[in-house]
Write a protein that holds these residues in place. Sequence first.
Motif, PDB file in Angstrom:
ATOM      1  N   ALA A  71       0.844  -1.206   0.000  1.00 40.75           N
ATOM      2  CA  ALA A  71       0.000   0.000   0.000  1.00 40.75           C
ATOM      3  C   ALA A  71       0.879   1.257   0.000  1.00 40.75           C
ATOM      4  O   ALA A  71       0.506   2.278  -0.585  1.00 40.75           O
ATOM      5  N   ASN A  72       2.076   1.176   0.623  1.00 41.46           N
ATOM      6  CA  ASN A  72       3.016   2.306   0.574  1.00 41.46           C
ATOM      7  C   ASN A  72       3.592   2.489  -0.822  1.00 41.46           C
ATOM      8  O   ASN A  72       4.237   3.485  -1.102  1.00 41.46           O
ATOM      9  N   ASN A  73       3.374   1.495  -1.682  1.00 39.65           N
ATOM     10  CA  ASN A  73       3.873   1.554  -3.059  1.00 39.65           C
ATOM     11  C   ASN A  73       2.693   1.681  -4.033  1.00 39.65           C
ATOM     12  O   ASN A  73       2.673   1.076  -5.106  1.00 39.65           O
ATOM     13  N   GLU A  74       1.687   2.419  -3.587  1.00 38.73           N
ATOM     14  CA  GLU A  74       0.545   2.802  -4.432  1.00 38.73           C
ATOM     15  C   GLU A  74      -0.336   1.642  -4.875  1.00 38.73           C
ATOM     16  O   GLU A  74      -1.011   1.728  -5.904  1.00 38.73           O
ATOM     17  N   ARG A  75      -0.321   0.535  -4.122  1.00 40.37           N
ATOM     18  CA  ARG A  75      -1.262  -0.538  -4.406  1.00 40.37           C
ATOM     19  C   ARG A  75      -2.402  -0.419  -3.391  1.00 40.37           C
ATOM     20  O   ARG A  75      -2.196   0.089  -2.286  1.00 40.37           O
ATOM     21  N   PRO A  76      -3.618  -0.879  -3.751  1.00 41.77           N
ATOM     22  CA  PRO A  76      -4.726  -0.766  -2.791  1.00 41.77           C
ATOM     23  C   PRO A  76      -4.440  -1.586  -1.532  1.00 41.77           C
ATOM     24  O   PRO A  76      -3.855  -2.668  -1.617  1.00 41.77           O
ATOM     25  N   LEU A  77      -4.838  -1.047  -0.395  1.00 43.22           N
ATOM     26  CA  LEU A  77      -4.597  -1.744   0.871  1.00 43.22           C
ATOM     27  C   LEU A  77      -5.647  -2.829   1.066  1.00 43.22           C
ATOM     28  O   LEU A  77      -6.850  -2.569   0.987  1.00 43.22           O
ATOM     29  N   ALA A 123       4.068   1.857  14.417  1.00 43.07           N
ATOM     30  CA  ALA A 123       3.449   3.073  14.959  1.00 43.07           C
ATOM     31  C   ALA A 123       4.475   4.205  15.054  1.00 43.07           C
ATOM     32  O   ALA A 123       4.194   5.346  14.667  1.00 43.07           O
ATOM     33  N   ARG A 124       5.682   3.890  15.541  1.00 41.22           N
ATOM     34  CA  ARG A 124       6.706   4.944  15.674  1.00 41.22           C
ATOM     35  C   ARG A 124       7.142   5.461  14.309  1.00 41.22           C
ATOM     36  O   ARG A 124       7.333   6.668  14.122  1.00 41.22           O
ATOM     37  N   ALA A 125       7.299   4.547  13.351  1.00 40.87           N
ATOM     38  CA  ALA A 125       7.736   4.966  12.015  1.00 40.87           C
ATOM     39  C   ALA A 125       6.659   5.805  11.329  1.00 40.87           C
ATOM     40  O   ALA A 125       6.962   6.732  10.573  1.00 40.87           O
ATOM     41  N   GLN A 126       5.396   5.483  11.593  1.00 39.99           N
ATOM     42  CA  GLN A 126       4.316   6.296  11.021  1.00 39.99           C
ATOM     43  C   GLN A 126       4.340   7.692  11.648  1.00 39.99           C
ATOM     44  O   GLN A 126       4.104   8.687  10.976  1.00 39.99           O
ATOM     45  N   ALA A 127       4.671   7.751  12.947  1.00 36.75           N
ATOM     46  CA  ALA A 127       4.706   9.047  13.632  1.00 36.75           C
ATOM     47  C   ALA A 127       5.900   9.888  13.162  1.00 36.75           C
ATOM     48  O   ALA A 127       5.778  11.107  13.031  1.00 36.75           O
ATOM     49  N   ASP A 128       7.039   9.248  12.877  1.00 34.80           N
ATOM     50  CA  ASP A 128       8.218  10.053  12.499  1.00 34.80           C
ATOM     51  C   ASP A 128       8.371  10.216  10.984  1.00 34.80           C
ATOM     52  O   ASP A 128       9.324  10.829  10.509  1.00 34.80           O
ATOM     53  N   GLY A 129       7.437   9.651  10.215  1.00 33.08           N
ATOM     54  CA  GLY A 129       7.412   9.884   8.763  1.00 33.08           C
ATOM     55  C   GLY A 129       8.264   8.929   7.937  1.00 33.08           C
ATOM     56  O   GLY A 129       8.291   9.032   6.715  1.00 33.08           O
ATOM     57  N   THR A 130       8.966   7.981   8.583  1.00 34.17           N
ATOM     58  CA  THR A 130       9.812   7.069   7.797  1.00 34.17           C
ATOM     59  C   THR A 130       9.008   5.895   7.221  1.00 34.17           C
ATOM     60  O   THR A 130       9.456   5.228   6.296  1.00 34.17           O
ATOM     61  N   TRP A 131       7.821   5.666   7.761  1.00 34.73           N
ATOM     62  CA  TRP A 131       7.037   4.501   7.338  1.00 34.73           C
ATOM     63  C   TRP A 131       6.724   4.524   5.837  1.00 34.73           C
ATOM     64  O   TRP A 131       6.771   3.494   5.167  1.00 34.73           O
ATOM     65  N   ALA A 132       6.391   5.702   5.308  1.00 35.33           N
ATOM     66  CA  ALA A 132       5.998   5.821   3.892  1.00 35.33           C
ATOM     67  C   ALA A 132       7.094   5.328   2.948  1.00 35.33           C
ATOM     68  O   ALA A 132       6.820   4.981   1.800  1.00 35.33           O
ATOM     69  N   ARG A 133       8.335   5.278   3.454  1.00 36.80           N
ATOM     70  CA  ARG A 133       9.453   4.816   2.611  1.00 36.80           C
ATOM     71  C   ARG A 133       9.644   3.296   2.646  1.00 36.80           C
ATOM     72  O   ARG A 133      10.417   2.748   1.866  1.00 36.80           O
ATOM     73  N   MET A 134       8.983   2.634   3.586  1.00 36.51           N
ATOM     74  CA  MET A 134       9.073   1.168   3.637  1.00 36.51           C
ATOM     75  C   MET A 134       8.063   0.619   2.636  1.00 36.51           C
ATOM     76  O   MET A 134       6.873   0.801   2.800  1.00 36.51           O
ATOM     77  N   LYS A 135       8.559  -0.049   1.609  1.00 36.54           N
ATOM     78  CA  LYS A 135       7.683  -0.486   0.522  1.00 36.54           C
ATOM     79  C   LYS A 135       7.906  -1.962   0.213  1.00 36.54           C
ATOM     80  O   LYS A 135       8.907  -2.539   0.624  1.00 36.54           O
ATOM     81  N   ALA A 136       6.960  -2.523  -0.527  1.00 34.43           N
ATOM     82  CA  ALA A 136       7.168  -3.856  -1.085  1.00 34.43           C
ATOM     83  C   ALA A 136       7.111  -3.729  -2.597  1.00 34.43           C
ATOM     84  O   ALA A 136       6.350  -2.914  -3.139  1.00 34.43           O
ATOM     85  N   CYS A 137       7.923  -4.521  -3.259  1.00 34.29           N
ATOM     86  CA  CYS A 137       7.984  -4.494  -4.728  1.00 34.29           C
ATOM     87  C   CYS A 137       6.636  -4.960  -5.296  1.00 34.29           C
ATOM     88  O   CYS A 137       6.111  -5.997  -4.893  1.00 34.29           O
ATOM     89  N   PRO A 138       6.066  -4.194  -6.251  1.00 33.86           N
ATOM     90  CA  PRO A 138       4.740  -4.553  -6.757  1.00 33.86           C
ATOM     91  C   PRO A 138       4.730  -5.678  -7.802  1.00 33.86           C
ATOM     92  O   PRO A 138       3.665  -6.129  -8.188  1.00 33.86           O
ATOM     93  N   TRP A 139       5.914  -6.143  -8.231  1.00 33.74           N
ATOM     94  CA  TRP A 139       5.892  -7.216  -9.227  1.00 33.74           C
ATOM     95  C   TRP A 139       5.197  -8.442  -8.629  1.00 33.74           C
ATOM     96  O   TRP A 139       5.514  -8.857  -7.510  1.00 33.74           O
ATOM     97  N   HIS A 140       4.232  -9.041  -9.390  1.00 38.48           N
ATOM     98  CA  HIS A 140       3.300 -10.006  -8.799  1.00 38.48           C
ATOM     99  C   HIS A 140       3.948 -11.233  -8.170  1.00 38.48           C
ATOM    100  O   HIS A 140       3.368 -11.853  -7.288  1.00 38.48           O
ATOM    101  N   THR A 141       5.128 -11.627  -8.619  1.00 36.66           N
ATOM    102  CA  THR A 141       5.749 -12.808  -8.016  1.00 36.66           C
ATOM    103  C   THR A 141       6.837 -12.442  -7.006  1.00 36.66           C
ATOM    104  O   THR A 141       7.435 -13.328  -6.411  1.00 36.66           O
ATOM    105  N   CYS A 142       7.095 -11.141  -6.816  1.00 35.07           N
ATOM    106  CA  CYS A 142       8.250 -10.734  -6.007  1.00 35.07           C
ATOM    107  C   CYS A 142       7.836 -10.266  -4.605  1.00 35.07           C
ATOM    108  O   CYS A 142       8.027 -10.970  -3.625  1.00 35.07           O
ATOM    109  N   HIS A 143       7.283  -9.039  -4.527  1.00 37.10           N
ATOM    110  CA  HIS A 143       6.789  -8.467  -3.262  1.00 37.10           C
ATOM    111  C   HIS A 143       7.858  -8.393  -2.162  1.00 37.10           C
ATOM    112  O   HIS A 143       7.544  -8.496  -0.975  1.00 37.10           O
ATOM    113  N   TRP A 144       9.109  -8.228  -2.569  1.00 37.15           N
ATOM    114  CA  TRP A 144      10.241  -8.096  -1.644  1.00 37.15           C
ATOM    115  C   TRP A 144      10.167  -6.745  -0.937  1.00 37.15           C
ATOM    116  O   TRP A 144       9.847  -5.735  -1.571  1.00 37.15           O
ATOM    117  N   ALA A 145      10.457  -6.714   0.366  1.00 35.67           N
ATOM    118  CA  ALA A 145      10.413  -5.452   1.118  1.00 35.67           C
ATOM    119  C   ALA A 145      11.721  -4.685   0.948  1.00 35.67           C
ATOM    120  O   ALA A 145      12.806  -5.277   0.965  1.00 35.67           O
TER     121      ALA A 145
END
Length: 178
Positions: A71-77, A123-145
Amino acid sequence: MVSASPPTDLTLIQDFVNTVDLEDGTDQLAIPEQLGAWLAEHGLDADDAFSHEDRARAVAVREALRALLLANNERPLDPDAVATLNASAPPLALSLDAEGRARLEPGVGGIDRVFGRLLGIVARAQADGTWARMKACPWHTCHWAFYDASRNHSRTWCSMKVCGNRAKAQTYRRRRGD
Ligand SMILES: [Zn+2]
């Protein structure tokens, strides 16, 4: 230049989500004993032997965290992921240490304590703004963090060489009409 590694706590989330390689099926949490060993290695020792049910719940939490990273990588949650995490979040108890620093700690033991610590990091990362940078790869077989250290948060793929190129090749084939 922003470091390519996430802040320390988020490394734990990244490593936890990446305990399985979805492409080759290697799972570092395949059995309860492996879960215990992995948690001890990462400073999350819950002082308990884990059951098969604990292991199944840990895997469900892992995949729900992955859904948040997608969801941080623009996919629906996925709403099921939110429900899983809500059902796994233990109550937190507030306590102050000798220096007067307040901390929220899970008021439970076992695998629930581990979930509380992981969700506390979220929760802490969402509060300090770093959470938005934690993403998973959107390629359908990958999804690596991965941690997106790019200046404008624009990184999409785990690796341009691997999934970035797969996506480019797919676009190319579509344009040609294959
Ligand atoms: Zn990828």
